[in-house]
Design a protein around this motif. Sequence first.
Motif, PDB file in Angstrom:
ATOM      1  N   GLN B  66       0.608  -1.116   0.196  1.00 43.48           N
ATOM      2  CA  GLN B  66      -0.114  -0.055   0.067  1.00 43.48           C
ATOM      3  C   GLN B  66       0.836   1.371  -0.092  1.00 43.48           C
ATOM      4  OE1 GLN B  66      -2.196  -0.971   3.525  1.00 43.48           O
ATOM      5  NE2 GLN B  66      -4.011  -1.725   2.211  1.00 43.48           N
ATOM      6  N   VAL B  67       1.820   1.104   0.718  1.00 42.42           N
ATOM      7  CA  VAL B  67       2.831   2.411   0.871  1.00 42.42           C
ATOM      8  C   VAL B  67       3.568   2.587  -0.178  1.00 42.42           C
ATOM      9  CG1 VAL B  67       4.480   3.504   2.433  1.00 42.42           C
ATOM     10  CG2 VAL B  67       2.563   2.393   3.322  1.00 42.42           C
ATOM     11  N   LEU B  68       4.297   1.358  -0.672  1.00 40.95           N
ATOM     12  CA  LEU B  68       5.372   1.653  -1.669  1.00 40.95           C
ATOM     13  C   LEU B  68       5.668   0.870  -2.933  1.00 40.95           C
ATOM     14  CD1 LEU B  68       8.167   3.144  -1.565  1.00 40.95           C
ATOM     15  CD2 LEU B  68       9.281   1.286  -0.365  1.00 40.95           C
ATOM     16  N   LEU B  69       4.979  -0.312  -2.795  1.00 39.90           N
ATOM     17  CA  LEU B  69       5.100  -1.070  -3.944  1.00 39.90           C
ATOM     18  C   LEU B  69       3.941  -0.948  -5.127  1.00 39.90           C
ATOM     19  CD1 LEU B  69       5.801  -4.565  -1.918  1.00 39.90           C
ATOM     20  CD2 LEU B  69       7.304  -2.951  -3.145  1.00 39.90           C
ATOM     21  N   ALA B  70       2.955  -0.566  -4.675  1.00 30.22           N
ATOM     22  CA  ALA B  70       1.861  -0.163  -5.791  1.00 30.22           C
ATOM     23  C   ALA B  70       1.404   1.111  -5.678  1.00 30.22           C
ATOM     24  CB  ALA B  70       0.779  -1.236  -5.522  1.00 30.22           C
ATOM     25  N   ASN B  71       1.154   1.670  -6.790  1.00 28.05           N
ATOM     26  CA  ASN B  71       0.265   2.873  -7.022  1.00 28.05           C
ATOM     27  C   ASN B  71      -1.148   2.661  -7.150  1.00 28.05           C
ATOM     28  OD1 ASN B  71      -0.603   5.181  -7.841  1.00 28.05           O
ATOM     29  ND2 ASN B  71       0.576   5.609  -9.691  1.00 28.05           N
ATOM     30  N   PRO B  72      -1.766   3.040  -6.087  1.00 25.22           N
ATOM     31  CA  PRO B  72      -3.222   2.695  -5.931  1.00 25.22           C
ATOM     32  C   PRO B  72      -4.232   3.200  -7.012  1.00 25.22           C
ATOM     33  CG  PRO B  72      -2.796   4.114  -4.030  1.00 25.22           C
ATOM     34  CD  PRO B  72      -1.385   3.571  -4.785  1.00 25.22           C
ATOM     35  N   VAL B  73      -3.480   4.224  -7.696  1.00 28.10           N
ATOM     36  CA  VAL B  73      -4.357   5.034  -8.587  1.00 28.10           C
ATOM     37  C   VAL B  73      -4.608   4.255  -9.817  1.00 28.10           C
ATOM     38  CG1 VAL B  73      -4.685   7.109  -9.944  1.00 28.10           C
ATOM     39  CG2 VAL B  73      -3.769   7.305  -7.788  1.00 28.10           C
ATOM     40  N   GLU B  75      -2.774   0.859 -10.162  1.00 30.62           N
ATOM     41  CA  GLU B  75      -2.598  -0.663  -9.901  1.00 30.62           C
ATOM     42  C   GLU B  75      -3.218  -1.296  -8.835  1.00 30.62           C
ATOM     43  OE1 GLU B  75       2.339  -0.431 -11.138  1.00 30.62           O
ATOM     44  OE2 GLU B  75       1.650   0.220  -9.061  1.00 30.62           O
ATOM     45  N   ASP B  76      -3.516  -2.542  -8.916  1.00 28.76           N
ATOM     46  CA  ASP B  76      -4.008  -3.465  -7.769  1.00 28.76           C
ATOM     47  C   ASP B  76      -3.046  -4.419  -7.441  1.00 28.76           C
ATOM     48  OD1 ASP B  76      -6.619  -2.639  -8.025  1.00 28.76           O
ATOM     49  OD2 ASP B  76      -7.136  -3.804  -9.815  1.00 28.76           O
TER      50      ASP B  76
END
Lengths: 82, 82
Positions: B66-73, B75-76
Amino acid sequence: MPAYSVVVDVMLKPEILDPAGQAVANALPALGLGPTSSLRIGKHVEISLEADDEAGALAMATSMAQVLLANPVIEDFSVRLA
Amino acid sequence: MPAYSVVVDVMLKPEILDPAGQAVANALPALGLGPTSSLRIGKHVEISLEADDEAGALAMATSMAQVLLANPVIEDFSVRLA
């Protein structure tokens, strides 16, 4: 022919340095997470294809990985049904 | 604390165009492979970390995603034990 979902995971071989993974691992403690003893980043390829059966789908995906998705000099890959 | 191996797979959301995957899909027929009905490329992150139990390891990896690996805008992600 039926459709199959196959996943190919491509990772740098363990002896190859992974600077991107190292950068992420180094950044985590400042965010209040970790530490991790190892963090490595590879590619996750999701393929939908038609094949006669599961074995055929896996064989096709393996050929794709060998020819195009992975660099056999520095990368290993695994193939599985999704 | 025991060590756990956790895998985080990060994929572009289905509605986001994946030009790298499209390029690979388009290249396969010329190599005598495919066709594929879909081919999308994401990130596969393998993490080794220490936690009290499996739930703790998965929770830690989820926080990292949630914080670093994925871009929530765009990416899932999915988290699982390796």
